[in-house]
Design a protein around this motif. Structure first.
Motif, PDB file in Angstrom:
ATOM      1  N   ASP A  70      -5.619  -1.267  -5.216  1.00  0.00           N
ATOM      2  CA  ASP A  70      -5.072  -1.835  -3.984  1.00  0.00           C
ATOM      3  C   ASP A  70      -6.101  -2.792  -3.393  1.00  0.00           C
ATOM      4  O   ASP A  70      -7.073  -2.361  -2.780  1.00  0.00           O
ATOM      5  CB  ASP A  70      -4.719  -0.714  -2.999  1.00  0.00           C
ATOM      6  CG  ASP A  70      -3.764  -1.187  -1.903  1.00  0.00           C
ATOM      7  OD1 ASP A  70      -3.548  -2.408  -1.781  1.00  0.00           O
ATOM      8  OD2 ASP A  70      -3.235  -0.324  -1.177  1.00  0.00           O
ATOM      9  N   GLU A  71      -5.885  -4.063  -3.598  1.00  0.00           N
ATOM     10  CA  GLU A  71      -6.806  -5.126  -3.178  1.00  0.00           C
ATOM     11  C   GLU A  71      -8.237  -4.836  -3.665  1.00  0.00           C
ATOM     12  O   GLU A  71      -9.156  -4.726  -2.874  1.00  0.00           O
ATOM     13  CB  GLU A  71      -6.782  -5.286  -1.659  1.00  0.00           C
ATOM     14  CG  GLU A  71      -5.403  -5.658  -1.145  1.00  0.00           C
ATOM     15  CD  GLU A  71      -5.413  -6.093   0.316  1.00  0.00           C
ATOM     16  OE1 GLU A  71      -6.477  -6.535   0.793  1.00  0.00           O
ATOM     17  OE2 GLU A  71      -4.362  -5.998   0.962  1.00  0.00           O
ATOM     18  N   GLN A 105      -6.971   0.839  -0.726  1.00  0.00           N
ATOM     19  CA  GLN A 105      -7.307  -0.346   0.090  1.00  0.00           C
ATOM     20  C   GLN A 105      -8.457  -0.035   1.041  1.00  0.00           C
ATOM     21  O   GLN A 105      -9.372  -0.825   1.193  1.00  0.00           O
ATOM     22  CB  GLN A 105      -6.071  -0.788   0.879  1.00  0.00           C
ATOM     23  CG  GLN A 105      -6.335  -2.005   1.748  1.00  0.00           C
ATOM     24  CD  GLN A 105      -5.061  -2.551   2.381  1.00  0.00           C
ATOM     25  OE1 GLN A 105      -3.963  -2.042   2.177  1.00  0.00           O
ATOM     26  NE2 GLN A 105      -5.208  -3.592   3.160  1.00  0.00           N
ATOM     27  N   THR A 126       0.829  -1.204   0.000  1.00  0.00           N
ATOM     28  CA  THR A 126       0.000   0.000   0.000  1.00  0.00           C
ATOM     29  C   THR A 126       0.865   1.257   0.000  1.00  0.00           C
ATOM     30  O   THR A 126       0.556   2.244  -0.674  1.00  0.00           O
ATOM     31  CB  THR A 126      -0.944  -0.002   1.217  1.00  0.00           C
ATOM     32  OG1 THR A 126      -1.833  -1.112   1.086  1.00  0.00           O
ATOM     33  CG2 THR A 126      -1.731   1.279   1.314  1.00  0.00           C
TER      34      THR A 126
HETATM   35 MG   LIG Z   1      -2.105  -2.778   1.908  1.00  0.00          MG
END
Ligand SMILES: [Mg+2]
Ligand SMILES: Nc1ncnc2c1ncn2[C@@H]1O[C@H](COP(=O)(O)OP(=O)(O)OP(=O)(O)O)[C@@H](O)[C@H]1O
Lengths: 327, 263
Positions: free
Chosen positions: A164-165, A88, A48
């Motif tokens: 991010d994810e 995220q 991240t």
């Molecule tokens: Mg992360």
């Protein structure tokens, strides 16, 4: 676009410190135009932090980072104008409705409403939130919020997408939906940088990826290359209910010559010929799973279950970053 | 720079969009309550004051207290909007973090939010002035200048308070800001009675009250009598004090917002 030599993101000695703690410890990487690039790694690896530096919301401590041919330190606002960001942690505007989230976000990019409206319609359709358009964001489910975040990231038709994810918390249908859309965007030439904890997702989406651990890159390549280099062709998992039997099986595997392979990683196929005992399992990395299973049976190993399968990115990940959770 | 200027306006737009949905909730604190004060204290209590004390600084009590309540309202809007709402953007709902992922900068978020508070102050104070005029509390047309004075007053609170709020991890300090800052200032800044009523050793303390400077400006404007604000030169000093507060607040806020949103 000006001459970028094909690289949309280029990090050299990229470092991020928070006080005395080094979250990203001098990494080098290049994201080619039109490709999907993945950052994998255990919790706290620094993924991240890297994404936030690429997104120009977190200043670089040391090293250089160029995005879309511009310097992140100088041209942050211009770079951000051409990015789509799925962070995220959600940053949706929960004081606004679903529709207004898209409209207002488009305005931050300086887009006229007449441009934003049709795009917002189309994006809501895509993430299947059209029937929630007048609802506030708060009561949406976690997965719906995630989908809205993805739609929002596309409102400015970005050249580079930072994810991010992106699919954490999505149900399988929604995940496949998002994957499809990401493939379509890739076909349109949109470069993507992705982090994920789902190894199948990384295999499906990434052309190249790096595995990070404690702020450093520990491996880099295409999913196939990484599997070839760090795992074996096949994997056999023996599950046991009795610890003594399991220990005996490890010894048997050694005697059967299954643990005789080189542990020298980085050489082709070097992951083959390893035996690991993890939890209630013994995992054997081999080029021929059936034969390994037979060899073990021949030595009287009676496992509760035996599974022969192809090696996956997950095996690479676990091998390189340690099977168990440290600290 | 042109870019960051536009970013500021986009943030104002965001606030206006939220306000369109939620304005009813704020009408009470920013309009109804001040008008109730005006009716209860200005007209009700004012009748009693006029009967017993004659005039206050040569004015009926309603005319005296109207600019005090006006500046007080500006402070309430400016300070009230600079605490929990900032925390919502930075920590609770995190939408400020979404904004700085776009071309809008942290400074743009801060500036846009301040401008929005200025707009809201102007709306509340304009409505308040109209009602006060109908009730007879605004004798002069110079009163239109009370609006910019009120906006300056609000900004003198909002600029440093927004900067402060962006440094906070929890909202524990916010009630203290209200109880130890806003409320005492509201009561003792020549809002409800002239400073002369205070013990002489306490009077100089008014100089550190941003509200007092605002009240003096508003009173000079709504009555049309510069002398009530201490004369023209003193009026300029009031403006300068408020502008300096805003400038210092802005320098601080630019730093705290950047640190909070871009680290
Ligand atoms: Mg992360
Ligand atoms: N603002 C910050 N201040 C201090 N430390 C931070 C900050 N942000 C991240 N870190 C630290 O940097 C390290 C890397 O964090 P990061 O969020 O990049 O990890 P990650 O790889 O994304 O992990 P995850 O898979 O859990 O999302 C962690 O040890 C984290 O505590």
């Amino acid at each position: 676009m000006t001459d970028l030599g094909g690289a949309l993101v280029e990090g050299q000695g990229l470092t991020k410190r928070f006080g005395s703690f080094t979250a990203v410890a001098g990494i080098d990487f290049t994201v080619e135009r039109g490709k999907t690039f993945g950052f994998l790694g255990p919790n706290g690896a620094g993924k991240t932090t890297v994404m936030r530096m690429i997104g120009c919301v977190s200043p670089v401590s040391e090293g250089s980072l160029r995005v879309l041919g511009m310097d992140t330190a100088r041209d942050g606002a211009r770079i951000r104008g051409r990015l789509g960001v799925v962070p995220q942690m959600d940053t949706l505007d929960s004081e606004l409705t679903v529709w207004d989230n898209l409209l207002v976000y488009g305005r931050y990019f300086g887009l006229p409403r007449s441009v934003i409206r049709p795009r917002a319609e189309e994006l809501l359709e895509f993430v299947q939130l059209t029937d929630r358009r007048n609802d506030r964001v708060d009561p949406l489910s976690g997965g719906m919020k995630r989908r809205l975040t993805i739609a929002r990231a596309l409102i400015n038709e970005p050249d580079l997408l930072l994810l991010d994810e992106p699919t954490t918390g999505l149900d399988p249908q929604a995940r496949h939906l998002v994957w499809e859309r990401l493939w379509r965007l890739k076909a349109q030439g949109v470069t993507q940088v992705l982090t994920t904890h789902y190894m199948d997702e990384a295999e499906q989406l990434c052309d190249r990826l790096v595995i990070m651990d404690r702020g450093r890159i520990v491996a880099e390549g295409s999913p196939q290359e990484l599997i070839a280099q760090h795992a074996s062709r096949e994997v056999v998992e023996f599950r046991f209910e009795d610890r003594a039997v399991q220990d005996a099986a490890v010894a048997a595997a050694g005697e059967a010559g299954l643990a005789g392979g080189s542990v020298d990683r980085g050489v082709g196929g070097a992951g083959s010929g390893r035996v690991e005992s993890v939890g209630d399992r013994v995992v054997v990395y081999t080029d021929n799973g059936e034969r390994a299973a037979e060899a073990m049976a021949g030595r009287g190993v009676r496992a509760a279950s035996v599974l022969v399968r192809r090696a996956t990115l997950e095996d690479v990940f676990l091998t390189l970053t340690g099977r168990t959770l440290e600290d | 720079m042109a870019n960051s200027g536009a970013g500021v306006l986009r943030v104002v737009e965001r606030e206006a969009t939220v306000y369109r949905r939620l304005w009813r909730a704020s009408v009470f604190s920013s309009f109804v309550t001040p008008v109730l004060f005006l009716a209860g204290i200005g007209v009700g209590l004012g009748g009693l004051v006029d009967e017993r004390a004659g005039r206050v600084q040569g004015l009926s009590y309603l005319v005296f207290v109207t600019p005090g309540l006006l500046a007080g309202t500006a402070m309430q809007v400016g300070a009230g909007g600079s605490l929990w709402q900032i925390m919502a953007g930075t920590k609770w709902m995190r939408f400020f973090h979404g904004i700085v992922a776009t071309p809008v900068t942290a400074t743009g978020v801060y500036g846009g939010y301040l401008i929005w508070l200025a707009v809201r102050t102007a709306m509340s104070c304009a409505a308040f002035l109209l009602v006060a005029a109908v009730l007879g509390g605004v004798p002069s047309w110079w009163a239109v200048l009370a609006l910019p004075a009120a906006v300056l007053t609000a900004a003198a609170f909002a600029a440093p308070l927004c900067a402060f709020s962006a440094t906070q991890e929890t909202d524990l300090s916010f009630p203290l800001v209200i109880r130890l800052g806003v409320t005492p200032l509201f009561l003792f800044s020549a809002t409800f009675f002239p400073l002369a009523q205070l013990p002489s050793w306490l009077r100089p303390a008014a100089w550190v009250s941003p509200l007092w400077h605002g009240v003096e400006l508003c009173r000079a404007a709504t009555t049309g009598r510069a002398a009530l604000g201490g004369g023209p030169a003193r009026l300029v000093v009031h403006v300068v004090v408020l502008v300096v507060l805003i400038a210092c607040g802005a320098a601080w806020g630019t730093r705290t917002f950047t640190r909070r949103l871009a680290q």
